[in-house]
Scaffold this motif. Structure first.
Motif, mmCIF file in Angstrom:
data_model
loop_
_atom_site.group_PDB
_atom_site.id
_atom_site.type_symbol
_atom_site.label_atom_id
_atom_site.label_comp_id
_atom_site.label_asym_id
_atom_site.label_seq_id
_atom_site.Cartn_x
_atom_site.Cartn_y
_atom_site.Cartn_z
ATOM 1 N N THR A 1 0.783 -1.758 -0.333
ATOM 2 C CA THR A 1 0.089 -0.079 0.070
ATOM 3 C C THR A 1 0.529 1.834 -0.231
ATOM 4 O O THR A 1 1.779 1.501 0.162
ATOM 5 C CB THR A 1 -0.981 0.091 1.226
ATOM 6 N N TYR B 1 -3.998 4.026 -1.550
ATOM 7 C CA TYR B 1 -3.676 2.770 -2.792
ATOM 8 C C TYR B 1 -3.141 1.625 -1.982
ATOM 9 O O TYR B 1 -2.369 1.490 -1.538
ATOM 10 C CB TYR B 1 -2.922 2.808 -4.070
ATOM 11 N N HIS C 1 -6.319 -3.638 -8.009
ATOM 12 C CA HIS C 1 -5.822 -2.797 -7.267
ATOM 13 C C HIS C 1 -7.137 -2.154 -6.584
ATOM 14 O O HIS C 1 -8.439 -1.794 -7.122
ATOM 15 C CB HIS C 1 -5.671 -1.410 -8.994
ATOM 16 N N VAL D 1 -8.254 1.900 -4.595
ATOM 17 C CA VAL D 1 -8.314 3.184 -4.376
ATOM 18 C C VAL D 1 -9.653 3.926 -3.167
ATOM 19 O O VAL D 1 -10.328 3.333 -3.408
ATOM 20 C CB VAL D 1 -8.029 3.943 -5.841
#
Length: 214
Positions: free
Chosen positions: A153, A174, A196, A198
């Motif tokens: 991260t 992220y 992924h 966010v």
């Protein structure tokens, strides 16, 4: 939603780790230990992509997220922390131009990280840890959630200055992990998929003595 016993043990272990960070004797003043609570929203990329008759994607919906952090100052400009990250989300199957409900889960993550203050209220953090999907054994999780997934991260934080009081901060976070479950392996998936995530967050922090902290 039914969560297995192993999922409960994982959550309890994560809580215990953060509690340990909070009480572990370090020989530093209490004011150098601080607590932070962050809330926001999280977007996640696709968990599963396949094409049987028509292509389909399985991915989490935009979801609320909650983070609890214990941080300790190491030296001016540097700090270390432990964070519990909880994101409950519905799961959607996107196929043929439509979207359909495909269950739900709670993503539980624990990370440790190192933060560096830069300037103008900006700071950056890098960390690593593990993520667990707590969910009923249905759909892609019908044979289990796949255990713990290693996670890396990074985050950038902006802390506005309100006179001498700095307690509110805004953060973009992220993280990355690889995802596969036993049910997907049974269906012929061989490689884990890159996921992924966010998150955009607002954070409040307090020093151990009760004073606001960035």
């Amino acid at each position: 939603m039914t969560v297995g016993r192993s999922d409960g043990r994982t959550a309890r272990r994560a809580v215990a780790l953060v509690a340990l960070l909070a009480v572990w004797p370090s020989g530093r003043p209490a004011a150098q230990v601080s607590f932070h609570v962050s809330i926001g929203v999280r977007h996640s990329s696709t968990l599963v992509h396949d094409s049987v008759v028509v292509p389909f994607d399985l991915r989490p919906a935009l979801a609320p997220t909650l983070l609890v952090t214990v941080r300790e100052e190491l030296r001016p400009g540097w700090s270390a922390d432990g964070t519990i990250d909880v994101t409950p989300s519905s799961l959607r199957r996107h196929e043929g131009g439509g979207a359909f409900d495909a269950g739900s889960f709670t993503a539980l993550a624990f990370t440790v990280g190192l933060r560096r203050e830069i300037s103008w209220g900006l700071s950056a953090r890098a960390g690593f840890g593990a993520l667990k999907y707590a969910t009923a054994q249905t759909g892609v999780f019908r044979e289990g959630s796949g255990g713990l997934f290693p996670l890396v991260t990074a985050a950038a934080t902006f802390t506005p200055r309100f006179g001498e009081r700095r307690q509110l901060a805004f953060e973009a976070r992220y993280d990355f992990h690889r995802f596969i479950t036993p049910a997907l392996r049974t269906q012929g998936f061989r490689a884990a998929r890159s996921v992924h995530r966010v998150a955009l967050l607002a954070r409040l922090g307090w020093a151990a003595g009760g004073q606001p902290t960035p």
